[in-house]
Design a protein around this motif. Structure first.
Motif, PDB file in Angstrom:
ATOM      1  N   THR A 349      35.685  27.152  -7.200  1.00  0.00           N
ATOM      2  CA  THR A 349      34.630  28.045  -6.718  1.00  0.00           C
ATOM      3  C   THR A 349      33.539  28.206  -7.762  1.00  0.00           C
ATOM      4  O   THR A 349      32.349  28.102  -7.461  1.00  0.00           O
ATOM      5  N   SER A 350      33.954  28.454  -8.985  1.00  0.00           N
ATOM      6  CA  SER A 350      32.987  28.719 -10.035  1.00  0.00           C
ATOM      7  C   SER A 350      32.106  27.506 -10.295  1.00  0.00           C
ATOM      8  O   SER A 350      30.891  27.619 -10.433  1.00  0.00           O
ATOM      9  N   MET A 351      32.723  26.327 -10.344  1.00  0.00           N
ATOM     10  CA  MET A 351      31.931  25.126 -10.630  1.00  0.00           C
ATOM     11  C   MET A 351      30.935  24.843  -9.522  1.00  0.00           C
ATOM     12  O   MET A 351      29.810  24.430  -9.771  1.00  0.00           O
ATOM     13  N   ILE A 352      31.364  25.089  -8.300  1.00  0.00           N
ATOM     14  CA  ILE A 352      30.469  24.795  -7.180  1.00  0.00           C
ATOM     15  C   ILE A 352      29.309  25.794  -7.159  1.00  0.00           C
ATOM     16  O   ILE A 352      28.166  25.446  -6.901  1.00  0.00           O
ATOM     17  N   GLN A 353      29.599  27.044  -7.483  1.00  0.00           N
ATOM     18  CA  GLN A 353      28.533  28.049  -7.516  1.00  0.00           C
ATOM     19  C   GLN A 353      27.506  27.697  -8.581  1.00  0.00           C
ATOM     20  O   GLN A 353      26.301  27.724  -8.330  1.00  0.00           O
ATOM     21  N   LEU A 354      28.006  27.316  -9.755  1.00  0.00           N
ATOM     22  CA  LEU A 354      27.087  26.966 -10.831  1.00  0.00           C
ATOM     23  C   LEU A 354      26.267  25.740 -10.461  1.00  0.00           C
ATOM     24  O   LEU A 354      25.087  25.646 -10.761  1.00  0.00           O
ATOM     25  N   TYR A 355      26.917  24.811  -9.754  1.00  0.00           N
ATOM     26  CA  TYR A 355      26.178  23.625  -9.348  1.00  0.00           C
ATOM     27  C   TYR A 355      25.092  23.984  -8.331  1.00  0.00           C
ATOM     28  O   TYR A 355      24.005  23.397  -8.339  1.00  0.00           O
ATOM     29  N   ALA A 356      25.396  24.972  -7.483  1.00  0.00           N
ATOM     30  CA  ALA A 356      24.382  25.436  -6.519  1.00  0.00           C
ATOM     31  C   ALA A 356      23.201  26.046  -7.263  1.00  0.00           C
ATOM     32  O   ALA A 356      22.039  25.813  -6.912  1.00  0.00           O
ATOM     33  N   PHE A 357      23.495  26.808  -8.314  1.00  0.00           N
ATOM     34  CA  PHE A 357      22.406  27.374  -9.123  1.00  0.00           C
ATOM     35  C   PHE A 357      21.582  26.247  -9.754  1.00  0.00           C
ATOM     36  O   PHE A 357      20.363  26.319  -9.836  1.00  0.00           O
ATOM     37  N   TYR A 358      22.305  25.214 -10.199  1.00  0.00           N
ATOM     38  CA  TYR A 358      21.611  24.074 -10.811  1.00  0.00           C
ATOM     39  C   TYR A 358      20.619  23.462  -9.821  1.00  0.00           C
ATOM     40  O   TYR A 358      19.483  23.172 -10.160  1.00  0.00           O
ATOM     41  N   ARG A 359      21.080  23.313  -8.558  1.00  0.00           N
ATOM     42  CA  ARG A 359      20.177  22.745  -7.547  1.00  0.00           C
ATOM     43  C   ARG A 359      18.945  23.623  -7.369  1.00  0.00           C
ATOM     44  O   ARG A 359      17.831  23.129  -7.257  1.00  0.00           O
ATOM     45  N   GLU A 360      19.160  24.938  -7.365  1.00  0.00           N
ATOM     46  CA  GLU A 360      18.021  25.860  -7.236  1.00  0.00           C
ATOM     47  C   GLU A 360      17.064  25.685  -8.404  1.00  0.00           C
ATOM     48  O   GLU A 360      15.845  25.653  -8.227  1.00  0.00           O
ATOM     49  N   THR A 361      17.650  25.565  -9.597  1.00  0.00           N
ATOM     50  CA  THR A 361      16.820  25.394 -10.783  1.00  0.00           C
ATOM     51  C   THR A 361      16.014  24.105 -10.697  1.00  0.00           C
ATOM     52  O   THR A 361      14.841  24.070 -11.046  1.00  0.00           O
ATOM     53  N   MET A 362      16.652  23.050 -10.189  1.00  0.00           N
ATOM     54  CA  MET A 362      15.947  21.776 -10.032  1.00  0.00           C
ATOM     55  C   MET A 362      14.726  21.961  -9.131  1.00  0.00           C
ATOM     56  O   MET A 362      13.650  21.432  -9.400  1.00  0.00           O
ATOM     57  N   GLU A 363      14.940  22.732  -8.040  1.00  0.00           N
ATOM     58  CA  GLU A 363      13.823  22.987  -7.116  1.00  0.00           C
ATOM     59  C   GLU A 363      12.714  23.727  -7.846  1.00  0.00           C
ATOM     60  O   GLU A 363      11.534  23.422  -7.710  1.00  0.00           O
ATOM     61  N   LYS A 364      13.143  24.742  -8.606  1.00  0.00           N
ATOM     62  CA  LYS A 364      12.163  25.544  -9.331  1.00  0.00           C
ATOM     63  C   LYS A 364      11.379  24.667 -10.295  1.00  0.00           C
ATOM     64  O   LYS A 364      10.159  24.769 -10.395  1.00  0.00           O
ATOM     65  N   ARG A 365      12.114  23.778 -10.959  1.00  0.00           N
ATOM     66  CA  ARG A 365      11.441  22.932 -11.934  1.00  0.00           C
ATOM     67  C   ARG A 365      10.452  22.006 -11.237  1.00  0.00           C
ATOM     68  O   ARG A 365       9.346  21.795 -11.712  1.00  0.00           O
ATOM     69  N   ALA A 366      10.873  21.495 -10.070  1.00  0.00           N
ATOM     70  CA  ALA A 366       9.998  20.595  -9.342  1.00  0.00           C
ATOM     71  C   ALA A 366       8.700  21.290  -8.952  1.00  0.00           C
ATOM     72  O   ALA A 366       7.655  20.665  -8.825  1.00  0.00           O
ATOM     73  N   MET A 367       8.791  22.617  -8.745  1.00  0.00           N
ATOM     74  CA  MET A 367       7.589  23.345  -8.352  1.00  0.00           C
ATOM     75  C   MET A 367       6.801  23.842  -9.554  1.00  0.00           C
ATOM     76  O   MET A 367       5.819  24.547  -9.402  1.00  0.00           O
ATOM     77  N   GLY A 368       7.272  23.489 -10.733  1.00  0.00           N
ATOM     78  CA  GLY A 368       6.489  23.788 -11.921  1.00  0.00           C
ATOM     79  C   GLY A 368       6.717  25.163 -12.522  1.00  0.00           C
ATOM     80  O   GLY A 368       5.891  25.648 -13.282  1.00  0.00           O
ATOM     81  N   PHE A 369       7.858  25.815 -12.167  1.00  0.00           N
ATOM     82  CA  PHE A 369       8.129  27.115 -12.789  1.00  0.00           C
ATOM     83  C   PHE A 369       8.631  26.931 -14.224  1.00  0.00           C
ATOM     84  O   PHE A 369       9.225  25.911 -14.552  1.00  0.00           O
ATOM     85  N   ARG A 370       8.416  27.946 -15.038  1.00  0.00           N
ATOM     86  CA  ARG A 370       8.879  27.916 -16.410  1.00  0.00           C
ATOM     87  C   ARG A 370      10.410  27.974 -16.426  1.00  0.00           C
ATOM     88  O   ARG A 370      11.022  28.718 -15.663  1.00  0.00           O
ATOM     89  N   MET A 371      11.042  27.198 -17.290  1.00  0.00           N
ATOM     90  CA  MET A 371      12.496  27.180 -17.369  1.00  0.00           C
ATOM     91  C   MET A 371      12.968  28.206 -18.391  1.00  0.00           C
ATOM     92  O   MET A 371      12.548  28.181 -19.548  1.00  0.00           O
ATOM     93  N   SER A 372      13.841  29.104 -17.954  1.00  0.00           N
ATOM     94  CA  SER A 372      14.377  30.088 -18.882  1.00  0.00           C
ATOM     95  C   SER A 372      15.557  29.465 -19.632  1.00  0.00           C
ATOM     96  O   SER A 372      15.960  28.337 -19.350  1.00  0.00           O
ATOM     97  N   GLN A 373      16.123  30.245 -20.536  1.00  0.00           N
ATOM     98  CA  GLN A 373      17.261  29.740 -21.299  1.00  0.00           C
ATOM     99  C   GLN A 373      18.441  29.424 -20.361  1.00  0.00           C
ATOM    100  O   GLN A 373      19.127  28.422 -20.500  1.00  0.00           O
ATOM    101  N   TRP A 374      18.609  30.315 -19.411  1.00  0.00           N
ATOM    102  CA  TRP A 374      19.678  30.148 -18.414  1.00  0.00           C
ATOM    103  C   TRP A 374      19.450  28.881 -17.613  1.00  0.00           C
ATOM    104  O   TRP A 374      20.374  28.117 -17.336  1.00  0.00           O
ATOM    105  N   ASP A 375      18.194  28.627 -17.264  1.00  0.00           N
ATOM    106  CA  ASP A 375      17.868  27.421 -16.513  1.00  0.00           C
ATOM    107  C   ASP A 375      18.222  26.173 -17.315  1.00  0.00           C
ATOM    108  O   ASP A 375      18.768  25.208 -16.774  1.00  0.00           O
TER     109      ASP A 375
END
Lengths: 435, 626
Positions: A349-375
């Motif tokens: 569960t935990s790995m899949i959730q984190l991977y889902a966050f990763y996908r969101e971050t990828m989207e954010k990055r693609a749209m040019g948002f600033r990457m935080s430390q967490w990202d």
């Protein structure tokens, strides 16, 4: 004395009609044409004793004066241990130059199993593929399909699963596959040293379309017999979309009213009859079905994957050469992953959730948002996860894969960030990274 | 009377054509003689001397020229004590006794009486000689499990009859005569504890049908709170594959607060039925201290069993439900899935070469579905008691598209709609009932004002969430962000439920009310945060507390402690001046709180996803204004 009919009333597509009486529904017949003999099966009897037959080798070249005689029995396959290590066509003719088998004929498409005699499956089938073993465990007696598109390495995947799964017998039903694919499957099994516990029923794309349907039934009939003898059987069906297209073709010739994109209204029932052969017998063996469904246009709402999804107990999405963690589902995994290791479920569960966050971050990055430390942490995690777990070339046993998961987590995150329970962290968090 | 006989002249799948002499009834049951078997069939169309019959079994190997016997009766089920706890097929054959006789596989043409004929029941008469009775009147009782099972005059004896004799109290089998009646012409009519009733004929021997006003508690929070179901009502659960329809149905079967649950597994996976069969005898129902199986009847015609019997399986189930309703019991019928039944109708219609309707479904699809759901209802019986049949039907729409004919036909006839969504199940938000798409016409535990307020909140939060995907967190105002987090909290800790947790899996209505009042207060409280990070931390912590809280049994010490934790955490972020009103003034506060959001936002009229570009602009100008 057998009766020979030599006046064919109608030939349309693969269907011919003769007038005869006393014929059984579903009975097998032989049509003798100038090109040789072929099987045919009764699919409809009309009120004026018109018998409609589906000719296995196709209607092409049949003359109205050709001879037809009925065999008084249904389609069957000679069943014995000698089947193992052999390759046949969809109708049970040897494809490997070996001898014809003649002993003990088993009828295909037998009756359904009484639900009261089924048992709840409890054995996991280990495949060595972490995306399956950890996230969507394959369970003995499960029926599950690989949803994919043409061009993906689905045959490589099914063969690999077959070779690595600890089963007593493997039945391969090839339907409408390319000749190259047939050779690939054959060679891989030979190289993998599993040929002795394998039997192949192969219908290639150039074979008559009717035989495509038989390939599935004959494979499952053989599997059922092995299972009744106490064997754990794995059935590979590739590709079920071809099976459905064959059904469509025949339904259209029979002038049935199509329901959805030309497919017959009973597509669901037809598929269910085959997939429901997956079973765990009380006090005997089991049948596990792993099939391939190529989705036309990668569209999961297409009637074939859609109806399949309602029947099978889950699906693996094979996309870009990887099993997708989202959408893929093994409906039976809850029955087995509670008994493997204490960290299996929470880590999954935990790995899949984190991977889902990763996908969101990828989207954010693609749209040019600033990457935080967490990202940044997530990006690192995503890359490691894809390389160490998702890649199809990764071939490790379940416990190793779980350890690998912990290592990846430890490399990217602090224990609190994973959302895992403290006692699990105490037991499994790798030592080296604690500092 | 001479028995009507016929000869098979055509075979097309499960449909056969029979040439007959004599008279034949529409929907009459007939038997096709094949080898040493008698295959059950039903008349579906009559044209001249030819009848089309659908055979409930595989027709493989059948020859034209085979004999057909017409029975004169309609497709019926046997009603009497001993139905509870059994596993039947679509024609009411007990599957475990079939298995004992024939092993692993189902054998064609084998029919076993549904009720055990050698079992005795302790009969206590309630009627006496000289009484005048008609169909449905009680003549005695037996004890079936924890229920008083009323032995009634067969439903089909509609006229008044004189009771000549009722047997003494004692142990009898269902085949022994327990009473003797006399009709107007003086003809004696013996009565046993069981009788046959045609499945397609609704049982209407009640005084009147009442409006369904009493809530049926499912112990599933999102249903009981937002989309309630009433006793005697109907609801449907459509959803794409993998969205959790069957798990939700199994969960409902387990925890619904009714007397009897009838599960009709119609054309679905056998494995799921097996889970129910093996699991239910093990689970002890806390309210009755008995295994769940004792209140359950399973009717199963799984997908690989003959298609023609699929239709009869739902009718078999509803008829048994009506029978138990007649005893003053509350019955819940769960049909999974009605789409498979509709598909069976489509197959039959195709073979009959009828003119097809939408997606090749027959034109009468809508009316057949409506007739079925209309057999539900809360009724007042002649003896003053109340009983109900509630129907919950799963629908499996092709491609997950709710526009398709079966979903649409069902929506017209049900009182509540629990739409399962792929997005929610992919996000592992179970039960995957979509709160923005579902609806219910029934009254639930919370007031309509509260309900509509929650919908407003969820709708607005969804809009904010959509917007945040485009403009990012930075572009969202703190107020909007907080509202979004509140809705997320409500979703995660209240609407979602962990089916595999013993405590969280089923929440009693009392506990729901209690937890709801707390969370409702939180939603309505104005909180102050320095920034979004602080807000996020607060809500994460709150969520953690609630998730733990949800798994602690009520009454445990930890339960009160957790509640303390939640209130303390909440008060930390409430301005001192507002603290006293956290509970008392909440309602008023929320309205103004929410309304202000709506007024401030220029999107108060509601937006479409198409207009997203405008939204961004508005969002930005909004920011500036603030």
């Amino acid at each position: 004395m057998k009766k020979i009919y030599n006046r064919i009333l109608q030939i349309s597509g693969n269907i011919i009609a003769v007038r005869a009486s006393g014929i059984k529904y579903g009975e097998l017949a032989i049509v003798k044409t100038s090109q040789g003999k072929t099987f045919a099966e009764v699919i409809r009897i009309n009120a004026s004793d018109e018998i409609f037959l589906q000719v296995f080798a196709g209607g092409s070249g049949i003359s109205t004066g050709d001879e037809v005689y009925f065999l008084g029995r249904h389609m069957g396959i000679p069943f014995s241990e000698n089947l193992l290590g052999r390759i046949f066509t969809a109708t049970g003719e040897p494809r490997d130059g070996g001898p014809h088998l003649t002993e003990a004929l088993t009828e295909i498409s037998g009756p359904a199993v009484n639900p009261a005699k089924r048992i709840v499956p409890t054995n996991m089938i280990h495949t060595g593929i972490p995306m399956i073993d950890i996230f969507n465990s394959l369970v003995e007696s499960q029926k599950i399909s690989i949803f994919t598109t043409s061009g993906e390495p689905y045959n490589e995947l099914v063969v690999r699963i077959a070779l690595q799964a600890k089963v007593d017998a493997i039945v391969v039903g090839g339907m409408g596959i390319r000749y190259d694919d047939y050779l690939f499957i054959k060679d891989s099994i030979e190289k993998g040293g599993a040929f002795g516990r394998c039997v192949l029923f192969i219908h290639t794309a150039s074979d008559p379309v009717v035989e495509c349907l038989i390939a599935a039934d004959i494979s499952l009939a053989v599997a059922e017999r092995f299972a009744l003898e106490g064997k754990k059987v794995l059935v590979l069906l590739t590709d079920m979309t071809n099976f459905c297209d064959a059904l469509k073709e025949i339904a259209v010739v029979m002038e049935q009213i199509p329901s959805n994109r030309g497919y017959p209204g009973d597509l669901y029932s037809q598929l269910a009859v085959r997939y429901e052969k997956a079973v765990s017998f009380e006090g005997a063996g089991s049948i596990t079905i792993l099939s391939v469904t190529t989705m036309p246009g990668n569209d999961v709402t297409h009637p074939v994957p859609d109806n399949t999804g309602y029947i099978t107990e889950g699906q693996y999405y094979l996309n870009n050469g990887r099993i997708e963690p989202f959408g893929s589902l093994s409906r039976l995994k809850q029955l087995v992953n509670k008994d493997t290791r204490a960290d299996h479920r929470p880590l999954m569960t935990s790995m899949i959730q984190l991977y889902a966050f990763y996908r969101e971050t990828m989207e954010k990055r693609a749209m040019g948002f600033r990457m935080s430390q967490w990202d940044e942490k997530l990006l690192k995690y995503g890359n490691l996860f894809e390389a160490g777990i998702m890649d199809l070339s990764v071939n490790i046993a379940l416990y190793e894969a779980l350890d690998m998961g912990w290592r990846i987590l430890a490399e990217c995150f602090t224990p609190e960030e994973t959302g895992l329970r403290s006692e699990l962290i105490k037991t499994y968090w790798p030592d080296i990274c604690k500092a | 009377m001479i028995k009507t006989a016929g000869i098979v002249s055509g075979i097309n799948g499960s449909m056969i054509t029979v040439e007959f002499s004599g008279s034949v009834r529409q929907n009459e049951v007939a038997y096709v003689l094949h080898e040493d078997m008698r295959l059950k069939a039903e008349v579906v169309r009559i044209k001249g001397r030819r009848a089309d019959l659908q055979v409930f079994e595989s027709t493989r190997g059948l020859k034209s020229g085979a004999e057909v016997e017409f029975s004169g009766g309609l497709l019926s089920v046997e009603l009497g004590p001993g139905l509870l706890g059994q596993l039947f097929d679509g024609l009411q054959n007990p599957l475990d006794r079939l298995a004992a006789r024939h092993g692993f596989f189902l054998k064609r043409g084998e029919y076993i009486t549904p009720l055990q004929e050698d079992k005795t029941w302790s009969f206590v008469p309630t009627a006496k000689a000289g009484d005048r009775v008609s169909g449905g009147d009680t003549i005695g009782t037996v004890i079936e499990g924890r229920f008083i099972h009323k032995i009634v005059v067969p439903f089909y004896l509609t006229l008044l009859h004189d009771v000549i004799h009722v047997i003494e109290p004692g142990d009898y089998t269902i085949k022994e005569k327990v009473a003797l009646l006399k009709d107007n012409s003086g003809q004696p009519i013996p009565v046993t504890m069981s009788f046959m009733w045609p499945v397609k004929r609704p049982v209407t021997l009640y005084e009147e049908r009442l409006p369904p006003v009493e809530q049926l508690v499912t112990r599933i929070r999102i249903i009981d709170t937002l989309f309630p179901v009433s006793k005697g009502g109907t609801y449907c659960v459509p959803g794409p594959f993998g969205a959790g329809k069957t798990v939700l149905q199994q969960l409902t079967a387990k925890s619904a607060e009714v007397d009897i649950v009838i599960v009709a597994a119609c054309g679905e996976r056998a494995g799921e039925v097996v889970e129910t069969i093996r699991e239910f005898p093990m689970i002890i129902d806390p309210s009755t201290a008995e295994p769940l199986i004792n209140r359950t009847i399973i009717v199963c015609n799984t997908s690989s069993m003959p298609v023609a019997a699929r239709e009869s399986s739902v009718y078999t189930a509803i008829t048994m439900a009506e029978y138990y309703r007649h005893m003053g019991l509350h019955v819940l019928l769960l049909a999974d899935s009605t789409s498979r039944w509709a598909q069976a109708m489509r197959e039959r219609s195709g073979r009959l070469e009828e003119i097809p309707g939408e997606e090749a479904f027959p034109a009468y699809l809508q009316s057949v579905i409506a007739d079925f759901y209309e057999r539900s209802g809360l009724v007042r019986l002649k003896d003053g008691g109340k009983g109900s049949v509630t129907i919950g039907g799963a629908v499996s729409p092709a491609g997950g598209n709710f526009e398709e004919p079966v979903t649409q036909a069902t929506l017209k006839t049900v009182g509540a709609f629990h739409a399962l969504s792929r997005e929610r199940s992919d996000a592992r938000r179970y039960p995957a009932i979509d709160p923005l798409e579902s609806w219910s016409k029934y009254k639930g535990a919370i007031s309509p004002a509260q309900r509509s307020q929650l919908f407003k909140l969820l709708k607005r939060a969804d809009e904010i969430g959509q917007m945040m995907k485009v403009v990012g967190e930075e572009g969202t105002s703190l107020d909007d962000f907080m509202l979004y987090l509140k809705a997320e909290l409500f979703d995660e800790v209240y609407l979602q439920q962990n089916a595999y947790d013993e405590v969280d899996g089923a929440t009693s209505i009392g506990r729901q009310a209690h937890v709801f009042s707390i969370i409702f207060d939180i939603l309505n409280t104005h909180m102050e945060f320095k920034g979004k990070d602080e807000a996020r931390r607060f809500f994460n912590e709150m969520r953690q507390h609630f998730l733990d809280y949800n798994t602690i049994p009520e009454g445990a010490v930890a339960f009160d402690e957790k509640e303390e934790n939640i209130m303390t955490l909440l008060l930390e972020h409430v301005p001192v001046s507002d603290r006293s009103c956290v509970r008392t003034l909440s309602e008023a506060l929320v309205e103004s709180d929410l309304d202000s959001f709506f007024r401030r936002s220029k999107m108060a009229g509601g937006i479409d996803k198409k207009d997203l570009s405008i939204v961004i602009k508005d969002g930005k100008s909004d920011e500036k204004n603030i």
